[in-house]
Motif scaffolding. Structure first.
Motif, PDB file in Angstrom:
ATOM      1  N   ALA A   7      81.081  11.739   3.113  1.00  0.00           N
ATOM      2  CA  ALA A   7      80.909  11.169   1.783  1.00  0.00           C
ATOM      3  C   ALA A   7      79.645  12.069   1.273  1.00  0.00           C
ATOM      4  O   ALA A   7      78.787  12.706   2.154  1.00  0.00           O
ATOM      5  N   HIS A   8      79.607  12.510  -0.034  1.00  0.00           N
ATOM      6  CA  HIS A   8      78.609  13.164  -0.485  1.00  0.00           C
ATOM      7  C   HIS A   8      78.226  12.832  -2.044  1.00  0.00           C
ATOM      8  O   HIS A   8      79.168  12.373  -2.630  1.00  0.00           O
ATOM      9  N   ALA A   9      76.972  13.174  -2.312  1.00  0.00           N
ATOM     10  CA  ALA A   9      76.590  12.761  -3.948  1.00  0.00           C
ATOM     11  C   ALA A   9      76.240  14.233  -4.441  1.00  0.00           C
ATOM     12  O   ALA A   9      75.255  14.870  -3.828  1.00  0.00           O
ATOM     13  N   ASN A  10      76.974  14.522  -5.389  1.00  0.00           N
ATOM     14  CA  ASN A  10      76.611  15.811  -6.260  1.00  0.00           C
ATOM     15  C   ASN A  10      75.698  15.287  -7.512  1.00  0.00           C
ATOM     16  O   ASN A  10      76.303  14.654  -8.252  1.00  0.00           O
ATOM     17  N   GLU A  11      74.446  15.963  -7.682  1.00  0.00           N
ATOM     18  CA  GLU A  11      73.815  15.708  -8.910  1.00  0.00           C
ATOM     19  C   GLU A  11      74.013  16.849  -9.691  1.00  0.00           C
ATOM     20  O   GLU A  11      73.973  17.961  -9.728  1.00  0.00           O
ATOM     21  N   ASN A  12      74.018  16.426 -11.057  1.00  0.00           N
ATOM     22  CA  ASN A  12      74.420  17.152 -12.143  1.00  0.00           C
ATOM     23  C   ASN A  12      73.600  16.510 -13.272  1.00  0.00           C
ATOM     24  O   ASN A  12      73.143  15.721 -13.301  1.00  0.00           O
ATOM     25  N   SER A  13      72.789  17.555 -14.115  1.00  0.00           N
ATOM     26  CA  SER A  13      72.298  16.948 -14.990  1.00  0.00           C
ATOM     27  C   SER A  13      72.225  17.733 -16.515  1.00  0.00           C
ATOM     28  O   SER A  13      72.848  18.893 -16.558  1.00  0.00           O
ATOM     29  N   GLN A  14      72.165  17.125 -17.561  1.00  0.00           N
ATOM     30  CA  GLN A  14      72.313  17.794 -18.925  1.00  0.00           C
ATOM     31  C   GLN A  14      71.139  17.697 -19.640  1.00  0.00           C
ATOM     32  O   GLN A  14      70.584  16.732 -20.029  1.00  0.00           O
ATOM     33  N   GLN A  15      70.565  18.876 -20.228  1.00  0.00           N
ATOM     34  CA  GLN A  15      69.209  18.986 -21.119  1.00  0.00           C
ATOM     35  C   GLN A  15      69.956  18.705 -22.488  1.00  0.00           C
ATOM     36  O   GLN A  15      70.700  19.634 -22.963  1.00  0.00           O
ATOM     37  N   MET A  16      69.258  17.672 -23.137  1.00  0.00           N
ATOM     38  CA  MET A  16      69.437  17.577 -24.573  1.00  0.00           C
ATOM     39  C   MET A  16      68.143  17.565 -25.358  1.00  0.00           C
ATOM     40  O   MET A  16      67.273  16.974 -24.803  1.00  0.00           O
ATOM     41  N   GLY A  20      62.740  18.077 -31.493  1.00  0.00           N
ATOM     42  CA  GLY A  20      61.447  18.640 -30.747  1.00  0.00           C
ATOM     43  C   GLY A  20      61.177  18.077 -29.371  1.00  0.00           C
ATOM     44  O   GLY A  20      60.587  18.600 -28.393  1.00  0.00           O
ATOM     45  N   SER A  21      61.749  17.077 -29.083  1.00  0.00           N
ATOM     46  CA  SER A  21      61.555  16.496 -27.674  1.00  0.00           C
ATOM     47  C   SER A  21      62.805  16.826 -26.797  1.00  0.00           C
ATOM     48  O   SER A  21      63.737  17.011 -27.068  1.00  0.00           O
ATOM     49  N   SER A  22      62.588  16.761 -25.428  1.00  0.00           N
ATOM     50  CA  SER A  22      63.566  17.349 -24.391  1.00  0.00           C
ATOM     51  C   SER A  22      63.833  16.234 -23.351  1.00  0.00           C
ATOM     52  O   SER A  22      62.944  15.844 -22.825  1.00  0.00           O
ATOM     53  N   VAL A  23      65.142  15.618 -23.280  1.00  0.00           N
ATOM     54  CA  VAL A  23      65.414  14.816 -22.073  1.00  0.00           C
ATOM     55  C   VAL A  23      66.440  15.476 -21.194  1.00  0.00           C
ATOM     56  O   VAL A  23      67.421  15.841 -21.664  1.00  0.00           O
ATOM     57  N   GLU A  24      66.271  15.203 -20.189  1.00  0.00           N
ATOM     58  CA  GLU A  24      67.173  15.490 -18.799  1.00  0.00           C
ATOM     59  C   GLU A  24      67.844  14.293 -18.405  1.00  0.00           C
ATOM     60  O   GLU A  24      67.192  13.632 -18.000  1.00  0.00           O
ATOM     61  N   THR A  25      69.031  14.022 -18.611  1.00  0.00           N
ATOM     62  CA  THR A  25      69.772  13.123 -17.960  1.00  0.00           C
ATOM     63  C   THR A  25      70.725  13.369 -16.751  1.00  0.00           C
ATOM     64  O   THR A  25      71.495  14.286 -16.786  1.00  0.00           O
ATOM     65  N   ALA A  26      70.458  12.665 -15.477  1.00  0.00           N
ATOM     66  CA  ALA A  26      71.040  13.101 -14.179  1.00  0.00           C
ATOM     67  C   ALA A  26      72.614  12.185 -14.226  1.00  0.00           C
ATOM     68  O   ALA A  26      72.306  11.133 -14.725  1.00  0.00           O
ATOM     69  N   ALA A  27      73.282  12.698 -13.639  1.00  0.00           N
ATOM     70  CA  ALA A  27      74.539  12.290 -13.309  1.00  0.00           C
ATOM     71  C   ALA A  27      74.797  12.336 -11.919  1.00  0.00           C
ATOM     72  O   ALA A  27      74.628  13.711 -11.396  1.00  0.00           O
ATOM     73  N   VAL A  28      75.309  11.634 -10.864  1.00  0.00           N
ATOM     74  CA  VAL A  28      75.631  11.477  -9.520  1.00  0.00           C
ATOM     75  C   VAL A  28      77.231  11.333  -9.348  1.00  0.00           C
ATOM     76  O   VAL A  28      77.480  10.470  -9.628  1.00  0.00           O
ATOM     77  N   LEU A  29      77.700  12.350  -8.888  1.00  0.00           N
ATOM     78  CA  LEU A  29      79.268  12.279  -8.610  1.00  0.00           C
ATOM     79  C   LEU A  29      79.266  11.871  -7.106  1.00  0.00           C
ATOM     80  O   LEU A  29      78.792  12.385  -6.094  1.00  0.00           O
ATOM     81  N   LEU A  30      79.852  10.671  -6.884  1.00  0.00           N
ATOM     82  CA  LEU A  30      79.829  10.062  -5.564  1.00  0.00           C
ATOM     83  C   LEU A  30      81.601  10.506  -5.064  1.00  0.00           C
ATOM     84  O   LEU A  30      82.384   9.860  -5.753  1.00  0.00           O
ATOM     85  N   GLU A 155      70.764  10.948 -30.546  1.00  0.00           N
ATOM     86  CA  GLU A 155      69.795  10.677 -29.475  1.00  0.00           C
ATOM     87  C   GLU A 155      70.189  11.684 -28.262  1.00  0.00           C
ATOM     88  O   GLU A 155      71.597  11.474 -28.081  1.00  0.00           O
ATOM     89  N   PRO A 156      69.374  12.272 -27.621  1.00  0.00           N
ATOM     90  CA  PRO A 156      69.880  13.271 -26.479  1.00  0.00           C
ATOM     91  C   PRO A 156      70.546  12.525 -25.416  1.00  0.00           C
ATOM     92  O   PRO A 156      71.284  13.083 -24.635  1.00  0.00           O
ATOM     93  N   GLU A 157      69.899  11.414 -24.956  1.00  0.00           N
ATOM     94  CA  GLU A 157      70.483  10.457 -24.005  1.00  0.00           C
ATOM     95  C   GLU A 157      71.937  10.097 -24.466  1.00  0.00           C
ATOM     96  O   GLU A 157      72.832  10.088 -23.639  1.00  0.00           O
TER      97      GLU A 157
END
Length: 379
Positions: A7-16, A20-30, A155-157
């Motif tokens: 099994a493994h977990a791949n992490e991806n993130s999306q910068q939005m 003027g503010s920046s939020v990075e939201t992570a997603a993990v694929l199991l 909203e970026p999130e």
């Protein structure tokens, strides 16, 4: 963490970005299969269309600390490969987790700035920012708790959640919250149910999941501090599991507009969508939102301190989502930490009197099992 071979977990993130503010939201694929050759990866892409795809989002509201705890416990359980149920489940399922959607709100609670923090850094309720009946209101709407933002997906999130959903194309979408024990079916924004064939499928899956969850606890709704009505006790007794199921209007007594589940169900046409409410404590004082929305052992770790003070009782660990320079901390059994609050001895004594089915460990394990049971029921 290095995952086992199976099994493994791949992490991806999306910068939005927004205002003027920046939020990075992570997603993990199991998923199954840690090391893959190019041929295995091609086979996996083909299998993508055969496997059941499940997406679960946690931590949209800062004060609901328990949701991200479930996500971390779930991810660690899968990667350790010590639970045969999960090993079997991942042979038919791919699971994407967004462990912490609202980093800003959680940080406000952790630092003791605002124990009732619900909104993101722009003062918007992420679960009212989606483009389905966005911005509507009625007599049950609490404007101070439910600001929908200047426009849909402002909203970026929220945009990150939309992005991952469009990329992953889930068959099942779970929005995981706390404040009650309930499984909420569409629609949030109207008391009218979906078409009969669609709602029957939703109900059948919810009933199968509830029948598999063993708990004797019941809970009273603390979802909204206002004109909302808790689900009647007879409904909870009938549910057997302590959970109640139905639409938001029927269970909570209020409607919610612009929610993620309604958007996923009607706009992105995800076949199965649910809001899962893990825990609620009506006995808590209205100002004690952390205890109201979280098991006592978790709430006792949250300080009441100035915003520039970081308490040494908080166990720092894996940053899952980063909002500007804010690093988030998580607590509890997923990382082996014992939780001791500033008044730890008094809280510990109270904890002994707490219903064991409402303890931190019980709620976390039950939450992870709910996600798995939903995945199995849909697949």
């Amino acid at each position: 963490r290095k995952a086992p071979e199976t099994a493994h977990a791949n992490e991806n993130s999306q910068q939005m970005e927004a205002d003027g503010s920046s939020v990075e939201t992570a997603a993990v694929l199991l998923t199954s299969g840690a090391k893959q050759s190019i041929f295995q990866r091609i086979a996996r892409e083909l299998a993508f269309h055969r496997k059941t795809r499940v997406m679960a989002v946690f931590g949209e509201h800062g004060r609901e600390l328990i949701g991200p705890e479930v996500a971390l416990f779930l991810a660690e359980t899968v990667c350790k490969q010590q639970d045969q149920k999960w090993i079997d489940t991942l042979s038919d399922v791919e699971l994407v987790l967004i462990p912490l959607a609202n980093a800003y709100g959680r940080e406000q609670v952790e630092r003791g700035v605002d124990n009732c923090a619900r909104l993101n850094g722009n003062g918007v309720d992420l679960n009212r920012n989606f483009p389905f009946h966005w911005g509507e209101r009625d007599e049950t709407t609490l404007l101070e708790e439910e600001p929908a933002g200047p426009m849909p997906l402002s909203e970026p999130e929220a945009r990150a959640i939309d992005h991952f959903a469009r990329q992953f194309r889930p068959h099942l979408y779970l929005s995981v919250h706390s404040g009650d024990q309930a499984i909420i079916l569409p629609y949030d924004s109207t008391r009218s149910p979906p078409p009969f064939d669609r709602v029957q499928r939703l109900r059948a899956v919810a009933e199968r999941v509830l029948s598999s969850i063993s708990t004797t606890s019941s809970s009273s709704s603390s979802k909204k501090q206002g004109p909302a009505a808790a689900a009647p006790a007879e409904k909870r007794a009938a549910a057997g599991s302590g959970f109640v199921t139905g639409s938001a209007g029927n269970v909570f007594g209020y409607l919610a507009y612009g929610t993620a589940v309604d958007y996923m169900f009607e706009v992105l046409r995800v076949p199965f969508v649910y809001t899962v409410e893990l825990f609620g404590e009506l006995r808590a004082h209205n100002d004690d939102c952390v205890r109201m929305f979280n098991p006592r052992s978790l709430s006792s770790s949250v300080p009441s301190l100035p915003s520039n003070t970081v308490p040494n009782t908080v166990h720092s660990s894996l940053p899952i989502t980063v909002s500007n320079t804010v690093s988030n901390t998580v607590y509890g059994i997923a990382h082996g930490g014992d939780i001791v609050g500033q008044d730890g001895s008094a809280r510990a004594e109270e904890e002994q009197n707490e219903d064991v089915s409402k303890s931190y460990e019980a709620v976390v394990r039950r939450g992870a099992e709910l996600v798995r049971e939903f995945a199995v029921a849909v697949s």
